[in-house]
Design a protein around this motif. Structure first.
Motif, short mmCIF file in Angstrom:
data_model
loop_
_atom_site.label_atom_id
_atom_site.label_comp_id
_atom_site.label_asym_id
_atom_site.label_seq_id
_atom_site.Cartn_x
_atom_site.Cartn_y
_atom_site.Cartn_z
N ASP A 99 0.77 -1.18 -0.06
CA ASP A 99 -0.07 0.22 -0.08
C ASP A 99 0.79 1.23 0.03
O ASP A 99 1.68 1.40 1.01
N ILE A 100 0.38 2.11 -1.15
CA ILE A 100 1.29 3.24 -1.00
C ILE A 100 0.65 4.66 -0.66
O ILE A 100 1.21 5.72 -0.94
N HIS A 101 -0.67 4.64 -0.17
CA HIS A 101 -1.24 5.85 0.24
C HIS A 101 -0.75 6.24 1.45
O HIS A 101 -0.42 5.56 2.43
N ASP A 102 -0.19 7.51 1.47
CA ASP A 102 0.27 7.94 2.71
C ASP A 102 -0.17 9.45 3.25
O ASP A 102 0.18 9.95 4.35
N ASN A 126 5.14 -1.44 4.04
CA ASN A 126 6.08 -1.59 5.32
C ASN A 126 6.04 -3.27 5.45
O ASN A 126 4.78 -3.26 5.92
N PRO A 127 6.75 -4.00 5.42
CA PRO A 127 6.81 -5.30 5.59
C PRO A 127 6.77 -5.54 7.26
O PRO A 127 7.36 -4.42 8.10
N VAL A 128 6.29 -6.46 7.89
CA VAL A 128 6.35 -6.74 9.20
C VAL A 128 7.72 -6.41 10.03
O VAL A 128 7.44 -5.58 10.96
N GLU A 129 8.72 -6.72 9.41
CA GLU A 129 10.06 -6.60 10.05
C GLU A 129 10.18 -5.01 10.46
O GLU A 129 10.80 -4.62 11.50
N ASN A 130 9.83 -4.27 9.28
CA ASN A 130 9.96 -2.69 9.77
C ASN A 130 9.40 -2.29 10.98
O ASN A 130 9.74 -1.51 11.73
N TYR A 131 8.10 -2.76 11.06
CA TYR A 131 7.35 -2.18 12.18
C TYR A 131 8.11 -2.77 13.55
O TYR A 131 8.26 -2.04 14.46
#
Ligand code: B1M
Length: 210
Positions: A99-102, A126-131
């Protein structure tokens, strides 16, 4: 207000400079920054959304509208953050994978900062790891996730489930938001709360921090 109508047209047409000027004029007239944001920019983007859905506007046009909106938001950002509120806590926030909506996320970040939260913005896709990495590294209190597509909102559950598997779910308050979500979805995926808009996100975050 005539100017507000004009702004909605200009946003629709993606006229960034006109939007920036008009934002400044409304501020000069004594409008509160939050009112400028919601009554002109967000209202205008809602109209864009309807015509996008109905096939009247296409991606390139909507990108221009989004760009114009960002121009207006950039002027409002320092004003919304100018409260000098005491530090409330720390949040990492990002739009989920795929998703690229920001714009909505950026708005939430701005309002959270305005309310005294420290915000680490992870951007889009963002994938899981980023969070998880960011939340742990930053010793965040809150993880915020945004999704605007019905196809990407299930990814929020993947993030939460992964945190459960790693035994770290309870280390963070998890707030979710985005147009296609609702309260029931938030509950179903195991988030702490669904936030309808940026103002609700601020109120909810404050409640959890006290
Ligand atoms: Co897209 N798009 N888009 N788009 N786009 C929607 C979301 C859509 C509803 C339009 C429509 O058909 N009516 C539709 C989704 C349909 C669905 O899934 N049910 C859609 C689609 C289909 C798509 C594409 C697939 C189109 C295509 O390529 N064929 C594509 C997907 C790309 C991708 O992500 N992989 C796409 C692309 C784009 C653009 C790039 C052109 C552009 C995004 C630009 C950008 O963000 N930089 C765009 C835009 C602008 C929209 C609309 C028109 C506007 C979104 C927006 O910015 N709203 C949107 C229609 C709509 O929502 N009405 C649409 C203003 C913003 C302030 O509101 O984001 O809801 P919102 O945020 C609110 C709350 O939701 C909440 O607070 C915010 C402020 O009050 N909130 C949170 C949001 N996140 C939160 C996180 C929190 C808390 C609260 O955490 C704690």
């Amino acid at each position: 207000e005539e100017l507000v109508q004009q702004m909605m047209d200009d946003l629709y047409d993606g006229l960034r400079e006109e939007i920036e000027e008009a934002v400044q004029i409304l501020l000069d007239r004594g409008w509160a920054p939050y009112d400028v944001l919601t009554k002109s920019l967000v209202a205008g983007m809602t109209i864009v959304g309807h015509d996008f859905r109905d096939g009247i506007l296409f991606v390139p046009e909507v990108l221009l509208a989004a760009n114009a909106m960002k121009g207006g938001m950039a002027i409002l950002k320092p004003l919304l953050a100018e409260t000098g509120a005491p530090r409330m806590g720390k949040m990492v926030i990002g739009t989920v994978k795929g998703d690229i909506h920001d714009i909505g996320k950026n708005l939430v970040s701005m309002m959270m900062e305005g309310a005294g939260f420290e915000v680490v913005d992870l951007g889009i896709n963002n994938p899981v790891e980023n969070y998880i990495e960011a939340a742990q590294r930053e010793e965040a209190d809150i993880i915020g996730m945004s999704a605007l597509l019905t196809t990407t909102m299930p990814y929020m559950k993947i993030v939460i489930d992964t945190m459960k598997e790693q035994g770290i779910r309870e280390d963070f308050i998890i707030l979710v938001g985005g147009a296609p979500l609702n309260e029931e979805f938030g509950r179903a995926i195991g988030a702490d709360a669904y936030c309808r808009d940026a103002a609700v996100a601020v109120e909810t975050a404050k409640e959890f921090m006290t």
